[in-house]
Design a protein around this motif. Structure first.
Motif, short mmCIF file in Angstrom:
data_model
loop_
_atom_site.label_atom_id
_atom_site.label_comp_id
_atom_site.label_asym_id
_atom_site.label_seq_id
_atom_site.Cartn_x
_atom_site.Cartn_y
_atom_site.Cartn_z
N GLU A 114 -9.26 -4.73 -4.67
CA GLU A 114 -8.86 -3.40 -4.22
C GLU A 114 -9.21 -2.35 -5.26
O GLU A 114 -9.57 -1.22 -4.89
CB GLU A 114 -7.34 -3.40 -3.94
CG GLU A 114 -6.95 -4.24 -2.75
CD GLU A 114 -5.45 -4.41 -2.64
OE1 GLU A 114 -4.98 -4.97 -1.61
OE2 GLU A 114 -4.73 -4.00 -3.57
N TYR B 243 0.83 -1.21 0.00
CA TYR B 243 0.00 0.00 0.00
C TYR B 243 0.86 1.26 0.00
O TYR B 243 0.49 2.28 -0.59
CB TYR B 243 -0.92 0.00 1.22
CG TYR B 243 -1.98 -1.07 1.17
CD1 TYR B 243 -2.45 -1.56 -0.05
CD2 TYR B 243 -2.53 -1.60 2.33
CE1 TYR B 243 -3.43 -2.55 -0.10
CE2 TYR B 243 -3.50 -2.58 2.29
CZ TYR B 243 -3.95 -3.07 1.08
OH TYR B 243 -4.92 -4.05 1.04
N TRP C 162 -6.00 2.36 3.80
CA TRP C 162 -5.91 0.91 3.95
C TRP C 162 -4.71 0.52 4.81
O TRP C 162 -4.78 -0.42 5.62
CB TRP C 162 -5.78 0.25 2.57
CG TRP C 162 -6.97 0.48 1.68
CD1 TRP C 162 -8.21 0.88 2.07
CD2 TRP C 162 -7.02 0.32 0.27
NE1 TRP C 162 -9.05 0.98 1.00
CE2 TRP C 162 -8.34 0.64 -0.13
CE3 TRP C 162 -6.10 -0.05 -0.71
CZ2 TRP C 162 -8.75 0.60 -1.47
CZ3 TRP C 162 -6.49 -0.11 -2.03
CH2 TRP C 162 -7.81 0.22 -2.40
#
Length: 612
Positions: A167, A131, A187
């Motif tokens: 996602e 991420y 996230w």
């Protein structure tokens, strides 16, 4: 791609930078060759027209135009404008590099804070790294042209593996008119919170610290968007580039080699005709090259030779981050004794080539400076009252403190002077004046150094106490002679007030009837050809006047003396009162003269004259 040449300049040599001058990629030649060719072609066309195609009248007009441009070309402040512009652009370039974003520190924090050998803990750590890289890739897509060409759409991010299809669906489920750089970081923070709830993070303090570290990484990445949104003002860039190009456009005319008629331009300075403007050519390379530096640094996230490799940074961050949190997790070497276990001072080995180079230990610049280690220290005196303007120099016994561990000086050393030792010993007998100390030390440094160096040896330090006792005995003998001549009790103040060097030289000469004369500053007085005769067997210094006025003026005036003088001057008709005042003055003078052996003989002499 950034052009690296650090190894070529690792050591400075004669041919070091000369080899760099002939490089092409990222060089000044590659930056200015196009503009330089165009400028030289235009200059050559104008020169051919002037020399071959113009008539005499047209040549005169062209010469006047060239002289005008050359005269007023300095009105353009090209150096100031270009220098300030390049400085501002370079500062901006360095700030962009500081915020480029490196994953090394965040991945190390994630590895140490999120613990667990299970597959779920491993998945949490890997997703945190992914991420972070996804946020960086989304920012780079909007600010770096090379990354935009690599990932034209978000589907390319999914195909490259930085984002999964689920996602991607979650990302698109939240509509927003603005770029959603915050979504991957949201996230990431959720993963950290999940790790804390499931016990992968041991405490709340670690949880808060990890959140702060990831927040700082996000701030650095998103600052690149701010630099891209708000560039250097366009008007500033336009002014600088317009000024530089206008300057050399005018130079096409102003730097022409002219041949005017001698009777037409009297103030014109004729120079050699080189056909090629060499100095103007160098000036063009320097100024245009300086401007090209600003153009390259203005946006370092582009595709120039010296721009940052953003695609390589993304790949490197992803590889290093996943390796640290997965492959290298909880792996470290076993504890064992190192090679320097029993060494007090560890010294690693060198190769034969590196060992030949002498080491230069880094020490202070004043570490080897020769100093004088005085055997005593003095407490400073500072002003305590606002109305106090100076200090008279009075010192007590407690103001002088001996240095710990420094009992005597060593052979052939410069740690303490003889005057300092004599002064420190004299404080055992009572208070002294700090001004007397400095005067005595100053006199010793000017007069007694030659004598002290010539007569100093190692045996002098061993027999120091014996020499000091012999000096004290000789001083007592001479003091007794002076006290017997003056008829007063022994006071010992004469030897305390004499400089140390005067005492040494008197004892060396062994002539107490005619000692060496010194003034108040400790300097030797010149011997007069006709010295003043001395009476009562008292040796007065040569700088002291023989008149009674010197004695009266040198003493401080007290209230009793002022009152007695005033009565003696006003009451002239009463002989009894005059006699009484003169007797009081004599008593006060006797009290003052008793404190100094050198002044006592002179006061007794004046009393006998007055009584007669």
């Amino acid at each position: 791609m950034t052009v690296t040449y650090s190894l070529d300049v690792a050591s400075s040599s004669f041919f070091c930078l000369y080899k760099l001058l002939f490089r092409w990629k990222g060089s000044i030649w590659k930056s200015v060759w196009a503009e330089l060719v165009v400028w030289l072609c235009l200059y050559a066309v104008l020169s051919v027209i002037y020399r071959c195609l113009l008539t005499m009248k047209q040549r005169a007009t062209f010469e006047d135009l060239c002289i005008f441009f050359d005269t007023y070309s300095n009105f353009i402040p090209i150096t100031f404008m270009l220098g300030f512009y390049v400085s501002a652009v370079f500062t901006r370039w360095w700030q962009i590099f500081d915020n480029i974003g490196w994953i090394d520190t965040p991945c190390l924090w994630i590895t140490q804070y999120i613990k667990g050998e299970t597959e779920r803990a491993k998945c949490v750590r890997r997703n945190c790294i992914r991420y972070s890289i996804l946020t960086q890739a989304m920012v780079y897509r909007d600010v770096a042209a090379s990354v935009r060409k690599r990932f034209p759409t978000f589907n390319h991010l999914v195909t490259a593996g930085l984002m999964t299809e689920k996602e991607m669906a979650e990302f698109e489920s939240i509509p927003s008119p603005h770029a959603k750089y915050w979504q991957p970081m949201h996230w990431l923070f959720s993963m950290i919170t999940l790790a804390r709830d499931e016990g992968m993070i041991s405490s709340d303090i670690i949880y808060v610290d990890l959140m702060e570290k990831m927040r700082q990484f996000r701030v650095n990445i998103l600052s690149l968007t701010l630099f891209d949104w708000v560039p250097v003002p366009l008007v500033y860039t336009q002014v600088v580039h317009l000024a530089v190009r206008s300057y050399f456009l005018i130079a096409l005319f102003g730097r022409q080699y002219l041949h005017p008629e001698s009777n037409r331009l009297n103030d014109f300075k004729q120079t050699i005709d080189l056909y090629v403007p060499i100095m103007s050519l160098l000036q063009f390379i320097f100024f245009i090259g300086w401007m090209k530096v600003a153009e390259v640094l203005l946006n370092p996230l582009g595709e120039d030779d010296d721009d940052f490799e953003c695609n390589w940074i993304l790949d490197r961050n992803l590889q290093v981050g996943l390796m640290v949190v997965d492959t290298a997790y909880n792996r470290y070497p076993t504890l064992e004794k190192d090679q320097f276990w029993e060494d007090a001072i560890a010294e690693p080995l060198y190769t034969a080539e590196s060992a030949m180079r002498p080491l230069n230990p880094q020490v202070g610049s004043c570490a080897d400076m020769p100093t004088e280690e005085e055997p005593f220290m003095v407490r400073p005196r500072r002003r305590t009252l606002s109305r106090m303007s100076h200090w008279d120099g009075d010192m007590e016994d407690t103001d002088v403190v001996p240095v710990v561990g420094l009992k005597h000086t060593r052979d052939n050393s410069n740690y303490a002077s003889g005057e300092s030792l004599a002064f420190s010993n004299s404080f055992a007998n009572g208070g002294r004046k700090l001004s007397e100390m400095f005067r005595r030390m100053r006199a010793g440094s000017r007069i007694g150094d030659r004598y002290r160096k010539r007569n100093s040896s190692a045996q002098d330090f061993e027999n120091g106490m014996a020499k000091k006792n012999s000096i004290d005995e000789n001083a007592d003998i001479h003091s007794n002679r002076l006290d017997q001549a003056s008829g007063t009790p022994k006071s010992g103040r004469l030897w305390s007030s004499m400089p140390q060097t005067q005492l040494e030289e008197m004892l060396k000469n062994k002539n107490f009837n005619s000692p060496v004369k010194y003034n108040t500053d400790g300097m030797k007085d010149r011997e007069l050809q006709n010295p003043t005769p001395i009476t009562d067997h008292i040796d007065l210094p040569l700088h002291v006047a023989s008149s009674q006025s010197w004695f009266n003026e040198s003493l401080p005036v007290i209230k009793e003396e002022e009152e007695a003088k005033r009565k003696s001057n006003t009451d002239t008709e009463s002989p009894k009162s005059s006699k009484h005042s003169s007797m009081s003055i004599r008593r006060s003078e006797l009290r003052r003269s008793s404190s100094s052996g050198s002044d006592l003989g002179k006061s007794g002499k004046r009393e006998r004259k007055k009584s007669e």
